[in-house]
Enzyme design. Structure first.
Site, PDB file in Angstrom:
ATOM      1  N   HIS A  37     111.412   1.106 -60.262  1.00 48.43           N
ATOM      2  CA  HIS A  37     111.216   0.155 -59.154  1.00 48.43           C
ATOM      3  C   HIS A  37     112.278  -0.941 -59.244  1.00 48.43           C
ATOM      4  O   HIS A  37     112.176  -1.844 -60.072  1.00 48.43           O
ATOM      5  CB  HIS A  37     109.801  -0.437 -59.224  1.00 48.43           C
ATOM      6  CG  HIS A  37     109.472  -1.396 -58.109  1.00 48.43           C
ATOM      7  ND1 HIS A  37     108.327  -1.307 -57.345  1.00 48.43           N
ATOM      8  CD2 HIS A  37     110.128  -2.475 -57.630  1.00 48.43           C
ATOM      9  CE1 HIS A  37     108.301  -2.273 -56.458  1.00 48.43           C
ATOM     10  NE2 HIS A  37     109.377  -3.013 -56.605  1.00 48.43           N
ATOM     11  N   HIS A  86     104.700  -1.340 -52.042  1.00 41.66           N
ATOM     12  CA  HIS A  86     104.563  -2.678 -52.625  1.00 41.66           C
ATOM     13  C   HIS A  86     103.199  -3.167 -52.124  1.00 41.66           C
ATOM     14  O   HIS A  86     103.009  -3.288 -50.910  1.00 41.66           O
ATOM     15  CB  HIS A  86     105.606  -3.643 -52.069  1.00 41.66           C
ATOM     16  CG  HIS A  86     106.970  -3.527 -52.676  1.00 41.66           C
ATOM     17  ND1 HIS A  86     107.785  -2.456 -52.471  1.00 41.66           N
ATOM     18  CD2 HIS A  86     107.654  -4.395 -53.477  1.00 41.66           C
ATOM     19  CE1 HIS A  86     108.930  -2.669 -53.123  1.00 41.66           C
ATOM     20  NE2 HIS A  86     108.873  -3.841 -53.734  1.00 41.66           N
ATOM     21  N   HIS A  95     115.630  -3.089 -56.766  1.00 46.78           N
ATOM     22  CA  HIS A  95     116.163  -3.440 -55.434  1.00 46.78           C
ATOM     23  C   HIS A  95     117.654  -3.696 -55.570  1.00 46.78           C
ATOM     24  O   HIS A  95     118.100  -4.842 -55.495  1.00 46.78           O
ATOM     25  CB  HIS A  95     115.477  -4.690 -54.894  1.00 46.78           C
ATOM     26  CG  HIS A  95     114.016  -4.538 -54.630  1.00 46.78           C
ATOM     27  ND1 HIS A  95     113.519  -4.252 -53.377  1.00 46.78           N
ATOM     28  CD2 HIS A  95     112.942  -4.614 -55.456  1.00 46.78           C
ATOM     29  CE1 HIS A  95     112.183  -4.175 -53.444  1.00 46.78           C
ATOM     30  NE2 HIS A  95     111.812  -4.391 -54.695  1.00 46.78           N
ATOM     31  N   LYS A 140     119.559  -5.718 -52.892  1.00 42.29           N
ATOM     32  CA  LYS A 140     119.475  -7.181 -52.893  1.00 42.29           C
ATOM     33  C   LYS A 140     120.207  -7.802 -54.092  1.00 42.29           C
ATOM     34  O   LYS A 140     120.497  -8.992 -54.089  1.00 42.29           O
ATOM     35  CB  LYS A 140     118.009  -7.632 -52.998  1.00 42.29           C
ATOM     36  CG  LYS A 140     117.141  -7.331 -51.796  1.00 42.29           C
ATOM     37  CD  LYS A 140     115.780  -8.047 -51.950  1.00 42.29           C
ATOM     38  CE  LYS A 140     114.901  -7.825 -50.736  1.00 42.29           C
ATOM     39  NZ  LYS A 140     114.253  -6.504 -50.724  1.00 42.29           N
ATOM     40  N   ASP A 181     112.338  -4.371 -61.073  1.00 47.24           N
ATOM     41  CA  ASP A 181     112.240  -5.069 -59.790  1.00 47.24           C
ATOM     42  C   ASP A 181     113.566  -5.765 -59.473  1.00 47.24           C
ATOM     43  O   ASP A 181     114.611  -5.189 -59.662  1.00 47.24           O
ATOM     44  CB  ASP A 181     111.047  -6.034 -59.787  1.00 47.24           C
ATOM     45  CG  ASP A 181     110.450  -6.206 -58.383  1.00 47.24           C
ATOM     46  OD1 ASP A 181     110.878  -5.490 -57.463  1.00 47.24           O
ATOM     47  OD2 ASP A 181     109.553  -7.046 -58.217  1.00 47.24           O
ATOM     48  N   ASN A 182     113.522  -7.015 -59.060  1.00 46.76           N
ATOM     49  CA  ASN A 182     114.728  -7.674 -58.541  1.00 46.76           C
ATOM     50  C   ASN A 182     115.627  -8.218 -59.651  1.00 46.76           C
ATOM     51  O   ASN A 182     115.158  -8.525 -60.740  1.00 46.76           O
ATOM     52  CB  ASN A 182     114.327  -8.818 -57.617  1.00 46.76           C
ATOM     53  CG  ASN A 182     113.517  -8.330 -56.433  1.00 46.76           C
ATOM     54  OD1 ASN A 182     112.380  -7.915 -56.601  1.00 46.76           O
ATOM     55  ND2 ASN A 182     114.103  -8.339 -55.260  1.00 46.76           N
ATOM     56  N   GLU A 207     101.171  -8.362 -53.494  1.00 49.81           N
ATOM     57  CA  GLU A 207     101.995  -9.222 -54.364  1.00 49.81           C
ATOM     58  C   GLU A 207     101.630 -10.676 -54.058  1.00 49.81           C
ATOM     59  O   GLU A 207     102.409 -11.436 -53.482  1.00 49.81           O
ATOM     60  CB  GLU A 207     103.482  -8.945 -54.118  1.00 49.81           C
ATOM     61  CG  GLU A 207     104.390  -9.553 -55.179  1.00 49.81           C
ATOM     62  CD  GLU A 207     105.853  -9.168 -55.005  1.00 49.81           C
ATOM     63  OE1 GLU A 207     106.163  -8.325 -54.137  1.00 49.81           O
ATOM     64  OE2 GLU A 207     106.688  -9.726 -55.749  1.00 49.81           O
TER      65      GLU A 207
HETATM   66 ZN   LIG Z   1     109.909  -4.627 -55.474  1.00 52.20          ZN
END
Ligand SMILES: [Zn+2]
Length: 433
Positions: free
Chosen positions: A75, A226, A77, A80, A327-328, A229
């Protein structure tokens, strides 16, 4: 330390039971056993309990250092990633992140901008020892027409180094435009991607979820959500996803990320949700670093009192496959990060208490996400598998998880790779204006 040879033996390495399924050895209380690994032609030709005497002449004694399979990051991104210098989160909140990232996407995400940042991210992930990675791709019109071709080209470029998977990302309300969503699902299928949406409590959630499942069934796609959250206890979309999977008779893989609000809900509600999640065969990924950053940020000089993560222990106890992931990275949703799954595992151990005992938690960054991503033979160390592994300095969990292990050795196809990390300055010109 790793011989530059076609075949060799590594002796006296420390392997964990959870990721070395075929190893017949006596494991200690921490789950470790000393072993010898034979490598031939880029593959693992044998793993045996460590023989203290009679080592072959081509053997390298590794002194009991830990060896793990290369990581699987399910997972992320990377579309981004690294926009922080030009688009920081103004206040560290979830809404701040959503607005900042959205504005940057509209203004700046050309094919070139995406490709350069994605490649930067993948070089970091590769250097840290990641073997496979799933990225979400913002697919709000017209971004999907820019991002998916870039993703396909990137997957081609990285073939053989990182197995890249893509999942579309849009708010569940985007599904209301049936024609557009049908086209998107078709595009995702053409790219051999995964159908993904963000779920939250809209009045027509059940109807919209049915449409998501219908498209996944129609195009033979796996799903990636997602969900929830937020700290809002009224957010129960995880349960809604499980119910929708059951009543649609969905047979593909479903991965659900975040599920933060579950940790805030009353026990009876939690038990009901977990029953349904287990029954529906959902897998769950927690994103501990991003959750710690965004959740329970109260502002006005206050201190967070909640870690933000979901109930991974309770899920695993019920047989629900659980993973942790990056994640990010360096974007408005998380100001830090470098797609280093050892860092994720280290942080997850501290935030989620993946210790005392460690049990089979190492699978959460290796074998379990590999299975969710349908990657056979990845995420474990076994005879016949690719010689893709990471050799650390640490000889115990406390040694492994106390230092960054920046000097780890990543072996791919039997050879130590160049672990040079990309220089941040490479992206400077994309951050101007
Ligand atoms: Zn995410």
């Amino acid at each position: 330390m790793i011989p530059n040879a076609v075949s060799y033996r590594l002796t006296n390495v420390r392997l964990h039971a959870s990721v070395a399924p075929g190893l017949a050895a006596v494991f200690d209380a921490d789950g470790f056993a000393l072993a010898d690994i034979a490598v031939a032609d880029g593959r693992i030709s044998g793993i045996t309990a460590h023989a203290r005497t009679g080592a072959a002449a081509d053997a390298v004694d590794l002194g009991g250092r830990i060896v793990l399979p290369c990581f699987v990051d399910c997972h992320t991104h990377i579309d981004k990633g690294h926009i922080w210098p030009r688009k920081p989160n103004p206040d560290g909140t979830f809404m701040g992140a959503l607005n900042a990232a959205g504005a940057d996407r509209v203004a700046r995400w050309s094919a070139e901008d995406l490709a350069r940042r994605m490649d930067f991210s993948l070089r970091s992930a590769y250097a840290h020892g990641t073997r496979a990675l799933r990225t979400h791709l913002d697919s709000v019109a017209p971004q999907e027409e820019i991002s998916w071709p870039v993703f396909e080209a990137m997957r081609e470029t990285w073939c053989g180094r990182i197995d890249l998977q893509g999942a579309c990302l849009l708010g569940i309300e985007g599904v209301r435009d049936k024609n557009w969503f049908d086209r998107l699902a078709k595009r995702v299928a053409a790219a051999k991607g995964v159908l993904g949406v963000v779920t939250y409590m809209v009045p027509d959630l059940e109807e919209l979820l049915d449409q998501v499942f219908a498209q996944a069934i129609k195009h033979g796609l796996d799903l990636d959500f997602h969900a929830d959250e937020t700290d809002d206890i009224a957010a129960v979309s995880l349960k809604k996803i499980a119910e929708a999977a059951l009543w649609n008779g969905f047979e593909g893989n479903i991965l659900v990320g975040h599920c933060c609000s579950l940790a805030r809900q009353p026990d009876l509600e939690v038990l009901d949700t977990l029953d349904k999640v287990a029954k529906a065969g959902l897998a769950v990924v927690s994103l501990p670093m991003c959750n710690l950053y965004l959740q329970d940020r109260r502002g006005n000089g206050t201190t967070p009192r909640w870690r933000g993560v979901t109930l991974l222990h309770e899920m695993k106890a019920r047989g629900i496959p659980v993973a942790v992931a990056s994640d990010n990275t360096r974007d408005p949703f998380y100001a830090y990060g470098d797609l280093d799954m050892l860092e994720v595992y280290r942080m997850a151990t501290r935030i989620l208490h993946l210790d005392h005992p460690v049990a089979d938690w190492p699978r959460a960054v290796t074998a379990t996400p590999a299975k969710v991503m349908r990657l056979d033979g990845i995420g474990t160390l076994a005879a016949g598998g690719d010689a893709d592994f990471i050799l650390f300095k640490g000889r115990s969990w406390t040694e492994l998880l106390s230092r960054p292990e920046s000097d780890r050795i990543v072996v791919r196809g039997g050879r130590a790779i160049d672990r040079q990390l990309p220089d941040y300055a490479e992206l400077d010109e994309l951050m101007v204006g």
